[in-house]
Design a protein around this motif. Structure first.
Motif, short mmCIF file in Angstrom:
data_model
loop_
_atom_site.label_atom_id
_atom_site.label_comp_id
_atom_site.label_asym_id
_atom_site.label_seq_id
_atom_site.Cartn_x
_atom_site.Cartn_y
_atom_site.Cartn_z
N GLU A 15 0.84 -1.19 0.00
CA GLU A 15 0.00 0.00 0.00
C GLU A 15 0.88 1.25 0.00
OE1 GLU A 15 -3.73 1.72 2.59
OE2 GLU A 15 -2.29 0.43 3.58
N CYS A 16 0.46 2.25 -0.75
CA CYS A 16 1.19 3.51 -0.82
C CYS A 16 0.89 4.35 0.42
CB CYS A 16 0.80 4.26 -2.09
SG CYS A 16 1.58 5.88 -2.21
N PHE A 17 1.95 4.91 1.05
CA PHE A 17 1.77 5.79 2.21
C PHE A 17 1.09 7.10 1.82
CE2 PHE A 17 5.26 3.40 4.35
CZ PHE A 17 4.63 3.17 5.55
N MET A 18 1.30 7.57 0.59
CA MET A 18 0.79 8.89 0.20
C MET A 18 -0.65 8.86 -0.32
SD MET A 18 4.18 10.57 -1.49
CE MET A 18 3.45 12.18 -1.67
N SER A 31 8.40 2.25 -5.80
CA SER A 31 7.53 3.40 -5.62
C SER A 31 6.14 3.09 -6.16
CB SER A 31 8.12 4.63 -6.33
OG SER A 31 8.25 4.37 -7.71
N CYS A 32 5.19 3.90 -5.76
CA CYS A 32 3.80 3.73 -6.17
C CYS A 32 3.67 3.97 -7.67
CB CYS A 32 2.93 4.72 -5.40
SG CYS A 32 1.20 4.74 -5.91
N PRO A 33 2.94 3.10 -8.36
CA PRO A 33 2.76 3.30 -9.80
C PRO A 33 1.88 4.52 -10.12
CG PRO A 33 1.48 1.41 -9.05
CD PRO A 33 2.30 1.87 -7.90
N ASN A 34 1.11 5.02 -9.15
CA ASN A 34 0.22 6.17 -9.41
C ASN A 34 0.85 7.51 -9.06
OD1 ASN A 34 -1.88 4.60 -10.38
ND2 ASN A 34 -2.75 4.31 -8.37
N GLY A 37 4.93 7.60 -4.56
CA GLY A 37 5.18 7.58 -3.12
C GLY A 37 5.76 6.25 -2.65
N GLU A 38 6.17 6.21 -1.39
CA GLU A 38 6.76 5.01 -0.77
C GLU A 38 5.68 3.96 -0.55
OE1 GLU A 38 9.17 3.76 3.29
OE2 GLU A 38 8.68 5.85 2.92
N MET A 39 6.02 2.70 -0.86
CA MET A 39 5.10 1.58 -0.66
C MET A 39 5.48 0.82 0.60
SD MET A 39 3.09 1.69 -3.37
CE MET A 39 2.30 0.12 -3.59
N ARG A 40 4.48 0.22 1.27
CA ARG A 40 4.76 -0.62 2.45
C ARG A 40 4.05 -1.94 2.28
NH1 ARG A 40 1.14 -1.64 6.61
NH2 ARG A 40 -0.89 -0.72 6.31
N ASN A 41 4.62 -2.98 2.87
CA ASN A 41 4.01 -4.30 2.89
C ASN A 41 2.91 -4.27 3.96
OD1 ASN A 41 3.32 -7.02 3.32
ND2 ASN A 41 5.38 -7.69 2.76
N VAL A 46 2.94 -1.37 11.11
CA VAL A 46 3.63 -0.08 11.19
C VAL A 46 3.64 0.33 12.65
CG1 VAL A 46 3.56 2.34 10.50
CG2 VAL A 46 2.83 0.58 8.91
N GLU A 47 4.81 0.69 13.15
CA GLU A 47 4.91 1.10 14.56
C GLU A 47 4.87 2.59 14.71
OE1 GLU A 47 8.07 -0.75 16.67
OE2 GLU A 47 7.69 -2.66 15.73
#
Length: 47
Positions: A15-18, A31-34, A37-41, A46-47
Motif C-alpha cells: 500500500e502507498c503511504f501517500m 515506488s507507487c505506480p500512481n 510515493g513510498e510503498m509498504r508491505n 507499522v509502529e
C-alpha cells in the motif's frame, strides 16, 4: 500465537503511504505506480 507460513513465491499486498493505492506484488515495489510515493508491505505492522 503462530507466525504465518512464509512463501517466497507468494504475492504480498503493498500500500502507498501517500495516496493509499493497494497492489499485489512478489517483490517490494520501489515506488507507487500512481503517485511515486513510498510503498509498504501491509502484512508488516507499522509502529
Amino acid at each position: 500465537m503462530m507466525d504465518p507460513e512464509y512463501d517466497p513465491n507468494a504475492e504480498n499486498p503493498y500500500e502507498c503511504f501517500m495516496c493509499g493505492t493497494a497492489i499485489e506484488a512478489r517483490n517490494n515495489p520501489d515506488s507507487c505506480p500512481n503517485c511515486g510515493g513510498e510503498m509498504r508491505n501491509r502484512l508488516i505492522p507499522v509502529e
